[in-house]
Design a protein around this motif. Structure first.
Motif, PDB file in Angstrom:
ATOM      1  N   SER A   1       7.962 -29.243 -20.527  1.00 40.48           N
ATOM      2  CA  SER A   1       8.429 -29.263 -19.139  1.00 40.48           C
ATOM      3  C   SER A   1       8.779 -27.850 -18.695  1.00 40.48           C
ATOM      4  CB  SER A   1       9.654 -30.164 -19.012  1.00 40.48           C
ATOM      5  OG  SER A   1       9.332 -31.488 -19.348  1.00 40.48           O
ATOM      6  N   PHE A   2       8.488 -27.555 -17.440  1.00 39.99           N
ATOM      7  CA  PHE A   2       8.775 -26.235 -16.893  1.00 39.99           C
ATOM      8  C   PHE A   2       9.595 -26.403 -15.623  1.00 39.99           C
ATOM      9  CE2 PHE A   2       4.526 -27.730 -15.876  1.00 39.99           C
ATOM     10  CZ  PHE A   2       4.512 -27.728 -14.491  1.00 39.99           C
ATOM     11  N   SER A   3      10.118 -25.303 -15.111  1.00 43.38           N
ATOM     12  CA  SER A   3      11.021 -25.381 -13.962  1.00 43.38           C
ATOM     13  C   SER A   3      10.491 -24.543 -12.797  1.00 43.38           C
ATOM     14  CB  SER A   3      12.412 -24.893 -14.358  1.00 43.38           C
ATOM     15  OG  SER A   3      13.313 -25.016 -13.290  1.00 43.38           O
ATOM     16  N   PRO A   4      10.476 -25.128 -11.600  1.00 43.14           N
ATOM     17  CA  PRO A   4      10.761 -26.527 -11.307  1.00 43.14           C
ATOM     18  C   PRO A   4       9.591 -27.411 -11.733  1.00 43.14           C
ATOM     19  CG  PRO A   4      10.093 -25.408  -9.297  1.00 43.14           C
ATOM     20  CD  PRO A   4      10.172 -24.355 -10.360  1.00 43.14           C
ATOM     21  N   GLY A   5       9.900 -28.531 -12.328  1.00 41.49           N
ATOM     22  CA  GLY A   5       8.862 -29.412 -12.855  1.00 41.49           C
ATOM     23  C   GLY A   5       8.598 -30.599 -11.951  1.00 41.49           C
TER      24      GLY A   5
ATOM     25  N   ALA B   1      -4.946 -34.325 -12.858  1.00 39.56           N
ATOM     26  CA  ALA B   1      -3.870 -35.302 -12.875  1.00 39.56           C
ATOM     27  C   ALA B   1      -2.659 -34.714 -13.581  1.00 39.56           C
ATOM     28  CB  ALA B   1      -4.325 -36.571 -13.581  1.00 39.56           C
ATOM     29  N   VAL B   2      -1.518 -34.763 -12.923  1.00 38.65           N
ATOM     30  CA  VAL B   2      -0.271 -34.225 -13.475  1.00 38.65           C
ATOM     31  C   VAL B   2       0.693 -35.391 -13.700  1.00 38.65           C
ATOM     32  CG1 VAL B   2       1.672 -32.669 -13.078  1.00 38.65           C
ATOM     33  CG2 VAL B   2      -0.607 -32.059 -12.238  1.00 38.65           C
ATOM     34  N   THR B   3       1.136 -35.571 -14.943  1.00 33.71           N
ATOM     35  CA  THR B   3       2.026 -36.680 -15.265  1.00 33.71           C
ATOM     36  C   THR B   3       3.269 -36.170 -15.995  1.00 33.71           C
ATOM     37  OG1 THR B   3       0.055 -38.070 -15.604  1.00 33.71           O
ATOM     38  CG2 THR B   3       2.178 -38.962 -16.310  1.00 33.71           C
ATOM     39  N   PRO B   4       4.456 -36.270 -15.380  1.00 30.16           N
ATOM     40  CA  PRO B   4       5.692 -35.925 -16.103  1.00 30.16           C
ATOM     41  C   PRO B   4       5.988 -36.988 -17.151  1.00 30.16           C
ATOM     42  CG  PRO B   4       6.198 -36.791 -13.921  1.00 30.16           C
ATOM     43  CD  PRO B   4       4.712 -36.690 -13.995  1.00 30.16           C
ATOM     44  N   ARG B   5       6.417 -36.552 -18.339  1.00 27.66           N
ATOM     45  CA  ARG B   5       6.659 -37.507 -19.432  1.00 27.66           C
ATOM     46  C   ARG B   5       7.746 -36.967 -20.363  1.00 27.66           C
ATOM     47  NH1 ARG B   5       3.526 -36.068 -23.877  1.00 27.66           N
ATOM     48  NH2 ARG B   5       3.198 -38.216 -24.537  1.00 27.66           N
ATOM     49  N   GLY B   6       8.983 -37.374 -20.129  1.00 24.43           N
ATOM     50  CA  GLY B   6      10.068 -36.943 -20.999  1.00 24.43           C
ATOM     51  C   GLY B   6      10.267 -35.443 -20.937  1.00 24.43           C
ATOM     52  N   ASP B   7      10.105 -34.773 -22.089  1.00 24.69           N
ATOM     53  CA  ASP B   7      10.306 -33.325 -22.142  1.00 24.69           C
ATOM     54  C   ASP B   7       8.996 -32.555 -22.053  1.00 24.69           C
ATOM     55  OD1 ASP B   7       9.191 -33.978 -24.566  1.00 24.69           O
ATOM     56  OD2 ASP B   7      10.554 -32.749 -25.767  1.00 24.69           O
ATOM     57  N   SER B   8       7.953 -33.202 -21.531  1.00 24.56           N
ATOM     58  CA  SER B   8       6.650 -32.541 -21.433  1.00 24.56           C
ATOM     59  C   SER B   8       5.918 -32.997 -20.183  1.00 24.56           C
ATOM     60  CB  SER B   8       5.805 -32.826 -22.682  1.00 24.56           C
ATOM     61  OG  SER B   8       5.480 -34.197 -22.754  1.00 24.56           O
ATOM     62  N   VAL B   9       4.796 -32.347 -19.929  1.00 22.15           N
ATOM     63  CA  VAL B   9       3.936 -32.678 -18.792  1.00 22.15           C
ATOM     64  C   VAL B   9       2.509 -32.783 -19.311  1.00 22.15           C
ATOM     65  CG1 VAL B   9       3.086 -31.973 -16.524  1.00 22.15           C
ATOM     66  CG2 VAL B   9       5.447 -31.455 -17.181  1.00 22.15           C
ATOM     67  N   ARG B  10       1.830 -33.863 -18.922  1.00 19.59           N
ATOM     68  CA  ARG B  10       0.424 -34.009 -19.299  1.00 19.59           C
ATOM     69  C   ARG B  10      -0.447 -33.588 -18.124  1.00 19.59           C
ATOM     70  NH1 ARG B  10       0.107 -39.149 -20.939  1.00 19.59           N
ATOM     71  NH2 ARG B  10      -0.155 -38.815 -23.182  1.00 19.59           N
ATOM     72  N   LEU B  11      -1.385 -32.687 -18.375  1.00 20.06           N
ATOM     73  CA  LEU B  11      -2.338 -32.214 -17.381  1.00 20.06           C
ATOM     74  C   LEU B  11      -3.714 -32.705 -17.807  1.00 20.06           C
ATOM     75  CD1 LEU B  11      -1.062 -28.516 -17.294  1.00 20.06           C
ATOM     76  CD2 LEU B  11      -0.288 -30.417 -15.845  1.00 20.06           C
TER      77      LEU B  11
ATOM     78  N   PRO C   1       3.854 -21.693 -16.349  1.00 21.15           N
ATOM     79  CA  PRO C   1       3.843 -20.318 -16.861  1.00 21.15           C
ATOM     80  C   PRO C   1       2.431 -19.813 -17.135  1.00 21.15           C
ATOM     81  CG  PRO C   1       5.514 -21.623 -17.967  1.00 21.15           C
ATOM     82  CD  PRO C   1       4.714 -22.581 -17.130  1.00 21.15           C
ATOM     83  N   GLU C   2       2.283 -18.509 -17.098  1.00 26.17           N
ATOM     84  CA  GLU C   2       0.961 -17.898 -17.281  1.00 26.17           C
ATOM     85  C   GLU C   2       0.369 -18.226 -18.647  1.00 26.17           C
ATOM     86  OE1 GLU C   2      -2.348 -16.062 -15.993  1.00 26.17           O
ATOM     87  OE2 GLU C   2      -0.506 -16.322 -14.802  1.00 26.17           O
ATOM     88  N   ASN C   3       1.185 -18.171 -19.668  1.00 23.03           N
ATOM     89  CA  ASN C   3       0.719 -18.506 -21.023  1.00 23.03           C
ATOM     90  C   ASN C   3       1.641 -19.577 -21.608  1.00 23.03           C
ATOM     91  OD1 ASN C   3      -1.502 -16.516 -21.447  1.00 23.03           O
ATOM     92  ND2 ASN C   3       0.172 -15.052 -21.092  1.00 23.03           N
ATOM     93  N   PRO C   4       1.471 -20.825 -21.154  1.00 24.33           N
ATOM     94  CA  PRO C   4       2.398 -21.870 -21.597  1.00 24.33           C
ATOM     95  C   PRO C   4       2.174 -22.239 -23.061  1.00 24.33           C
ATOM     96  CG  PRO C   4       0.593 -22.845 -20.375  1.00 24.33           C
ATOM     97  CD  PRO C   4       0.421 -21.345 -20.272  1.00 24.33           C
ATOM     98  N   GLU C   5       3.227 -22.707 -23.689  1.00 25.15           N
ATOM     99  CA  GLU C   5       3.067 -23.296 -25.021  1.00 25.15           C
ATOM    100  C   GLU C   5       2.248 -24.574 -24.866  1.00 25.15           C
ATOM    101  OE1 GLU C   5       5.718 -25.912 -28.132  1.00 25.15           O
ATOM    102  OE2 GLU C   5       6.749 -24.572 -26.733  1.00 25.15           O
ATOM    103  N   VAL C   6       1.208 -24.692 -25.655  1.00 27.24           N
ATOM    104  CA  VAL C   6       0.368 -25.885 -25.596  1.00 27.24           C
ATOM    105  C   VAL C   6       0.685 -26.755 -26.812  1.00 27.24           C
ATOM    106  CG1 VAL C   6      -1.976 -26.789 -25.638  1.00 27.24           C
ATOM    107  CG2 VAL C   6      -1.455 -24.742 -24.298  1.00 27.24           C
ATOM    108  N   ARG C   7       1.250 -27.922 -26.564  1.00 31.56           N
ATOM    109  CA  ARG C   7       1.616 -28.805 -27.665  1.00 31.56           C
ATOM    110  C   ARG C   7       0.417 -29.594 -28.189  1.00 31.56           C
ATOM    111  NH1 ARG C   7       7.405 -31.440 -25.728  1.00 31.56           N
ATOM    112  NH2 ARG C   7       8.613 -29.470 -25.757  1.00 31.56           N
ATOM    113  N   GLU C   8      -0.496 -29.877 -27.290  1.00 28.36           N
ATOM    114  CA  GLU C   8      -1.665 -30.652 -27.721  1.00 28.36           C
ATOM    115  C   GLU C   8      -2.797 -30.494 -26.718  1.00 28.36           C
ATOM    116  OE1 GLU C   8      -2.914 -35.241 -29.002  1.00 28.36           O
ATOM    117  OE2 GLU C   8      -0.888 -34.801 -28.285  1.00 28.36           O
TER     118      GLU C   8
END
Length: 438
Positions: free
Chosen positions: A305-309, A322-332, A364-371
């Motif tokens: 998740s990023f701010s503002p999310g 498609a942008v889906t907020p999900r708990g502490d992350s966002v699925r794109l 962010p420009e270089n976001p952490e990618v979890r998956e």
């Protein structure tokens, strides 16, 4: 047993207690479902709930195919076929742009050529109207069914926050309004928003926003948890689920399938359901069937998740993301590459999703990618699933070809499949979904 169920009707109580999930309990079953994604599991849950003895097999783990990484949307507002009138010029442009929302990979493949010809022929108004009617009916039923599933299995994370289509250009907003008007005829409410109304509803949006459309009744959930919940419900009804059982041959006698040879042994049933998604074409060739299902590769990227999310699910219209907020992350999630069974990862497509999102949100420009996930969506040329019996085999029902609508229409598909197999009055008109239409 199946003949008895048909004779007695479809309101029977459950006939068995839950059995082992991963062992073959009997050499024969009423119904063998090939494919353990959301479509196969929805059919298993429905049929086992009506008293049928059901076995589900999959070559991998249940729910880890196309069902795993999609956007998680349960949105009848998107019950639209892929080929729409006016798409011809867009399709030509997309063919030349590997970063476009829909990319058709040039190939001399015979399946692709025949598929594209049928796809172009399907871009007409009357066919589109019939398709929208069929898809909205099965999707609206499914949305209500998911609300019921969530009451029993809250872990699916079902939330009804609505869906926002947001555009940065006037043509983008107009396209969203046109889609709203199409589905409004079938009882799906939506309202047009101007720029300030969009920002008020979703403050995380940045950049030049022209407006959008908000559908208040839409929902979203976690797709893998949905498959697991359906599997658990089916097992409670007495179904058997077998992972790691890959089909490699069939035993045929006339117009009947007598058995299926798998890597876990031979399995026999009275009826068979083929719910193998994008792999349906290659499996059907072993049955000398021609099923025009082409794999359309889609991607999903999960970032923290990023701010503002974002607060609600959104479609970024111009980029088809498609942008889906999900708990502490966002699925794109986004893009569709017509590539048949090629499941390789194209980094350019992943980068396009991140860059496109950044045009609308403060990613962010270089976001952490979890998956990073990619999966093959099973696409028919006319954009409508195949749900019905084949003309070649009396005991084989197809349930495949759901393009990007598999999750949102799965309970309805399971319902129609069960109606057809148990010879009950169909809940939906089966004509648009018939297997012999191509």
């Amino acid at each position: 047993m199946l003949s008895k169920l048909i004779a007695q009707g479809v309101t029977l109580a459950q006939l068995a207690e839950p059995t082992c999930k991963n062992e073959i309990m009997s050499p024969r079953t009423d119904i063998l479902i090939i494919g353990g994604g959301v479509i196969g599991m929805a059919a298993a849950r429905e049929l086992s709930g009506r008293g049928a003895q059901v076995t589900v097999i999959d070559k991998g783990q249940m729910g880890y195919g196309c069902s795993y990484g999609n956007a998680g949307w349960l949105t009848p507002c998107f019950a639209l076929p892929l080929p729409m009138p006016g798409m011809l010029l867009k399709s030509i442009g997309w063919l030349l742009d590997p970063e476009s929302p829909l990319y058709i990979k040039p190939s001399p493949d015979f399946l692709l050529t025949r598929w594209l010809i049928r796809f172009l022929r399907s871009m007409n108004g009357p066919l589109m109207a019939r398709s929208v009617q069929a898809l909205t009916a099965i999707s609206k039923y499914s949305l209500d069914a998911y609300a019921g599933l969530a009451a029993e299995f809250p872990q699916i994370a079902f939330e009804k926050r609505g869906l926002l289509m947001v555009g940065q250009s006037l043509p983008g907003v107009q396209a969203a309004v046109q889609e709203m008007e199409l589905v409004a005829k079938h009882g799906i409410p939506g309202r047009v928003l101007n720029e300030s109304q969009v920002h008020s509803l979703e403050p995380s949006l940045t950049g030049a926003i022209r407006g959008g459309v908000y559908f208040p009744e839409e929902a979203h959930a976690e797709p893998l948890q949905i498959v697991k919940a359906m599997a658990e419900a089916a097992v409670k009804n007495g179904a058997t689920i077998i992972a790691g059982a890959e089909v490699f041959d069939f035993h045929i006698a006339g117009r009947q399938i007598r058995g299926v040879r798998t890597t876990r042994g031979e399995m026999k049933a009275d009826q068979y359901i083929l719910a193998t998604g994008a792999w349906s074409h290659s499996i059907a060739k072993r049955l000398k069937l021609r099923i025009p299902v082409l794999g359309g590769k889609g991607y999903a990227v999960i970032v923290p998740s990023f701010s503002p999310g974002p607060k609600i699910p959104m479609l970024l219209v111009e980029r088809k993301i498609a942008v889906t907020p999900r708990g502490d992350s966002v699925r794109l999630a986004g893009t569709l590459e017509l590539v048949n069974e090629d499941d390789s990862i194209t980094s350019r497509r992943v980068d396009a999703i991140l860059a496109g999102t950044r045009q609308f949100l403060s990613l962010p420009e270089n976001p952490e990618v979890r998956e990073i996930w990619r999966g093959l969506r099973p696409c028919t040329p006319d954009g409508v699933p195949i749900i019905g019996y084949t003309g070649k085999y009396e005991n084989l029902l197809l349930a495949t070809g759901h393009q990007m609508l598999g999750l949102q229409s799965a309970p309805g598909t399971g319902r129609l499949a069960a109606d057809l197999i148990l010879k009950a009055t169909p809940t939906f008109d089966p004509t648009p979904f018939r297997a012999d239409r191509f």
